[in-house]
Motif scaffolding. Structure first.
Motif, PDB file in Angstrom:
ATOM      1  N   VAL A 171       1.046  -1.172   0.151  1.00 51.55           N
ATOM      2  CA  VAL A 171       0.182  -0.049   0.373  1.00 51.55           C
ATOM      3  C   VAL A 171       0.749   0.850  -0.373  1.00 51.55           C
ATOM      4  O   VAL A 171       2.129   1.158   0.737  1.00 51.55           O
ATOM      5  N   MET A 172       0.577   2.449  -0.421  1.00 52.08           N
ATOM      6  CA  MET A 172       1.458   3.305  -1.163  1.00 52.08           C
ATOM      7  C   MET A 172       2.701   3.905  -1.506  1.00 52.08           C
ATOM      8  O   MET A 172       3.359   4.046  -0.915  1.00 52.08           O
ATOM      9  N   ALA A 173       3.090   2.166  -1.468  1.00 53.41           N
ATOM     10  CA  ALA A 173       4.765   2.072  -1.823  1.00 53.41           C
ATOM     11  C   ALA A 173       5.111   2.868  -3.209  1.00 53.41           C
ATOM     12  O   ALA A 173       4.384   2.897  -4.199  1.00 53.41           O
ATOM     13  N   ASP A 174       6.430   3.356  -3.486  1.00 55.69           N
ATOM     14  CA  ASP A 174       6.825   3.914  -4.012  1.00 55.69           C
ATOM     15  C   ASP A 174       7.377   2.981  -5.733  1.00 55.69           C
ATOM     16  O   ASP A 174       8.942   2.600  -4.877  1.00 55.69           O
ATOM     17  N   LEU A 175       6.419   2.481  -6.924  1.00 54.87           N
ATOM     18  CA  LEU A 175       7.343   1.754  -7.100  1.00 54.87           C
ATOM     19  C   LEU A 175       6.617   1.737  -8.823  1.00 54.87           C
ATOM     20  O   LEU A 175       7.308   1.742  -9.795  1.00 54.87           O
ATOM     21  N   SER A 176       7.776   3.439  -9.387  1.00 49.35           N
ATOM     22  CA  SER A 176       7.732   4.067  -9.957  1.00 49.35           C
ATOM     23  C   SER A 176       8.439   3.854 -11.241  1.00 49.35           C
ATOM     24  O   SER A 176      10.149   3.863 -10.545  1.00 49.35           O
ATOM     25  N   GLY A 177       8.133   3.072 -12.195  1.00 46.60           N
ATOM     26  CA  GLY A 177       9.533   2.808 -13.559  1.00 46.60           C
ATOM     27  C   GLY A 177       9.785   1.472 -12.636  1.00 46.60           C
ATOM     28  O   GLY A 177      10.983   0.905 -13.369  1.00 46.60           O
ATOM     29  N   ALA A 178       9.724   0.470 -11.689  1.00 43.04           N
ATOM     30  CA  ALA A 178       9.666  -0.751 -11.279  1.00 43.04           C
ATOM     31  C   ALA A 178       9.459  -1.946 -12.868  1.00 43.04           C
ATOM     32  O   ALA A 178       8.954  -1.924 -13.325  1.00 43.04           O
ATOM     33  N   ASN A 179      10.422  -3.170 -12.137  1.00 40.80           N
ATOM     34  CA  ASN A 179      10.505  -4.068 -13.426  1.00 40.80           C
ATOM     35  C   ASN A 179       9.571  -5.078 -12.818  1.00 40.80           C
ATOM     36  O   ASN A 179      10.580  -5.931 -11.761  1.00 40.80           O
ATOM     37  N   LEU A 180       8.692  -5.352 -12.601  1.00 42.58           N
ATOM     38  CA  LEU A 180       8.120  -6.546 -12.421  1.00 42.58           C
ATOM     39  C   LEU A 180       7.541  -7.125 -13.644  1.00 42.58           C
ATOM     40  O   LEU A 180       6.550  -8.382 -13.161  1.00 42.58           O
ATOM     41  N   SER A 181       7.448  -7.590 -14.195  1.00 45.57           N
ATOM     42  CA  SER A 181       6.964  -8.290 -15.306  1.00 45.57           C
ATOM     43  C   SER A 181       7.471 -10.196 -15.233  1.00 45.57           C
ATOM     44  O   SER A 181       8.755 -10.822 -14.865  1.00 45.57           O
ATOM     45  N   GLY A 182       6.568 -10.461 -15.338  1.00 48.01           N
ATOM     46  CA  GLY A 182       6.536 -12.418 -15.162  1.00 48.01           C
ATOM     47  C   GLY A 182       5.984 -12.271 -13.600  1.00 48.01           C
ATOM     48  O   GLY A 182       6.216 -13.439 -12.694  1.00 48.01           O
ATOM     49  N   ALA A 183       6.356 -11.267 -12.534  1.00 41.71           N
ATOM     50  CA  ALA A 183       6.007 -11.440 -11.320  1.00 41.71           C
ATOM     51  C   ALA A 183       4.528 -12.136 -10.912  1.00 41.71           C
ATOM     52  O   ALA A 183       3.543 -10.874 -11.593  1.00 41.71           O
ATOM     53  N   ASN A 184       4.618 -13.062  -9.426  1.00 42.86           N
ATOM     54  CA  ASN A 184       3.618 -12.804  -9.572  1.00 42.86           C
ATOM     55  C   ASN A 184       3.138 -12.260  -8.199  1.00 42.86           C
ATOM     56  O   ASN A 184       3.170 -12.323  -6.682  1.00 42.86           O
ATOM     57  N   LEU A 185       1.752 -11.398  -8.834  1.00 43.02           N
ATOM     58  CA  LEU A 185       1.028 -10.380  -7.830  1.00 43.02           C
ATOM     59  C   LEU A 185      -0.692 -10.727  -7.341  1.00 43.02           C
ATOM     60  O   LEU A 185      -0.934  -9.761  -7.116  1.00 43.02           O
ATOM     61  N   THR A 186      -0.948 -12.133  -7.638  1.00 46.67           N
ATOM     62  CA  THR A 186      -2.126 -12.271  -7.231  1.00 46.67           C
ATOM     63  C   THR A 186      -2.150 -12.073  -5.783  1.00 46.67           C
ATOM     64  O   THR A 186      -1.482 -12.606  -4.744  1.00 46.67           O
ATOM     65  N   SER A 187      -3.391 -11.820  -5.922  1.00 47.53           N
ATOM     66  CA  SER A 187      -4.042 -10.843  -4.596  1.00 47.53           C
ATOM     67  C   SER A 187      -3.411 -10.068  -3.822  1.00 47.53           C
ATOM     68  O   SER A 187      -3.432  -9.554  -2.579  1.00 47.53           O
ATOM     69  N   ALA A 188      -2.118  -9.303  -4.295  1.00 47.85           N
ATOM     70  CA  ALA A 188      -1.550  -8.526  -3.862  1.00 47.85           C
ATOM     71  C   ALA A 188      -2.287  -7.227  -3.391  1.00 47.85           C
ATOM     72  O   ALA A 188      -3.602  -7.255  -4.063  1.00 47.85           O
ATOM     73  N   ASN A 189      -2.005  -5.957  -2.295  1.00 45.79           N
ATOM     74  CA  ASN A 189      -2.526  -5.174  -2.319  1.00 45.79           C
ATOM     75  C   ASN A 189      -1.974  -4.398  -2.151  1.00 45.79           C
ATOM     76  O   ASN A 189      -0.742  -3.914  -1.587  1.00 45.79           O
ATOM     77  N   LEU A 190      -1.738  -3.289  -3.437  1.00 50.30           N
ATOM     78  CA  LEU A 190      -1.058  -2.288  -4.205  1.00 50.30           C
ATOM     79  C   LEU A 190      -2.061  -1.066  -3.882  1.00 50.30           C
ATOM     80  O   LEU A 190      -1.490  -0.013  -4.525  1.00 50.30           O
ATOM     81  N   SER A 191      -3.295  -0.492  -3.325  1.00 49.05           N
ATOM     82  CA  SER A 191      -3.972   0.103  -3.024  1.00 49.05           C
ATOM     83  C   SER A 191      -3.003   1.699  -2.340  1.00 49.05           C
ATOM     84  O   SER A 191      -2.280   1.840  -1.957  1.00 49.05           O
ATOM     85  N   ARG A 192      -3.437   2.673  -3.783  1.00 46.55           N
ATOM     86  CA  ARG A 192      -2.588   3.985  -3.783  1.00 46.55           C
ATOM     87  C   ARG A 192      -0.944   3.963  -4.351  1.00 46.55           C
ATOM     88  O   ARG A 192      -0.412   5.013  -3.409  1.00 46.55           O
TER      89      ARG A 192
END
Length: 256
Positions: A49-70
């Motif tokens: 939540v509220m993490a600064d992941l601008s420009g992050a490389n998450l290609s192929g990552a498994n983010l199932t049910s992850a909470n990335l709100s805001r």
């Protein structure tokens, strides 16, 4: 007050991090937050939540049910990532790459999607309500219309008009979208534009042999042509009194 807010935020952050360690690969979470490089990582159920992941490389990552709100994911690479069931409520996704990503059942409400790349993304059940900058190729005119009506019912007339504009851009003869846009403009006191939309809606409804639509548009035109002081002095019912529930009336034109 500020101390209380900070204490609450710290408490919630602790809970979030604890959940992250339990639900996701904690080493992958640390790697992502430290380097923004986490290709093919296991971030299942991660609390970001509220993490600064601008420009992050998450290609192929498994983010199932992850909470990335805001969170801030602007310009991030999520190509081929699995975001099924993930919460991305209010996330900045401008210029984010989603090609080939799985967004089935993901919550993208109130996100910013300007210049986001969604070619080939799996979007079954994705919730885009309230999102800004939705690419026209990923939604139908009916989708944009329904989102517009929902925003209008909440009083967000400007956002509603934006959705109606997109519905009309895809389907230029969508009479209901013209009528709904006219109503939204009326509520913003732009009577001139509202009248123009009502006239277009009436012509389209008539050409399409849609009698309920024609009658509704004509009632709206009559309302717009009645001077405000005359309505007050005579006690004539307003357009909205005549129609009853605005939402139910506009929803009768869905689907087109």
């Amino acid at each position: 007050m500020k101390i209380h807010i900070l204490a609450t935020a710290a408490f919630l952050t602790t809970i979030s991090l604890t959940t992250t360690v339990q639900a996701a690969n904690s080493e992958h979470v640390r790697q992502l937050l430290a380097t923004k490089q986490c290709q093919n990582c296991d971030l299942t159920g991660a609390g970001l939540v509220m993490a600064d992941l601008s420009g992050a490389n998450l290609s192929g990552a498994n983010l199932t049910s992850a909470n990335l709100s805001r969170a801030n994911l602007s310009g991030a690479d999520l190509r081929g990532a699995n975001l099924s069931g993930a919460s991305l409520f209010g996330v900045n996704l401008s210029e984010t790459k989603f090609s080939g990503a799985n967004l089935a059942g993901a919550d993208l409400r109130n996100t910013y999607l300007t210049n986001a790349e969604l070619t080939g993304a799996y979007l079954n059940g994705t919730n885009f309500q309230g999102a800004i900058g939705i690419p026209s190729q990923i939604a139908s005119p009916e989708d944009f219309y329904a989102w517009g009506v929902a925003e209008a019912q909440k009083g967000n007339q400007q956002q509603a008009i934006s959705y109606f504009n997109q519905a009309i851009a895809i389907q230029p003869e969508y009479a209901g979208a013209y009528l709904a846009r006219g109503v939204a403009r009326y509520q913003m006191l732009d009577r001139k534009s509202a009248f123009q939309d009502a006239q277009v809606a009436e012509k389209l409804f008539t050409s399409q042999n849609n009698n309920p639509g024609t009658q509704t548009a004509q009632a709206f035109i009559q309302e717009l042509q009645t001077p405000v002081n005359e309505k007050v002095s005579t006690g004539n019912p307003s357009f909205f009194d005549f129609l009853g529930s605005l939402g139910s009336v506009l929803l009768q034109f869905l689907p087109f």
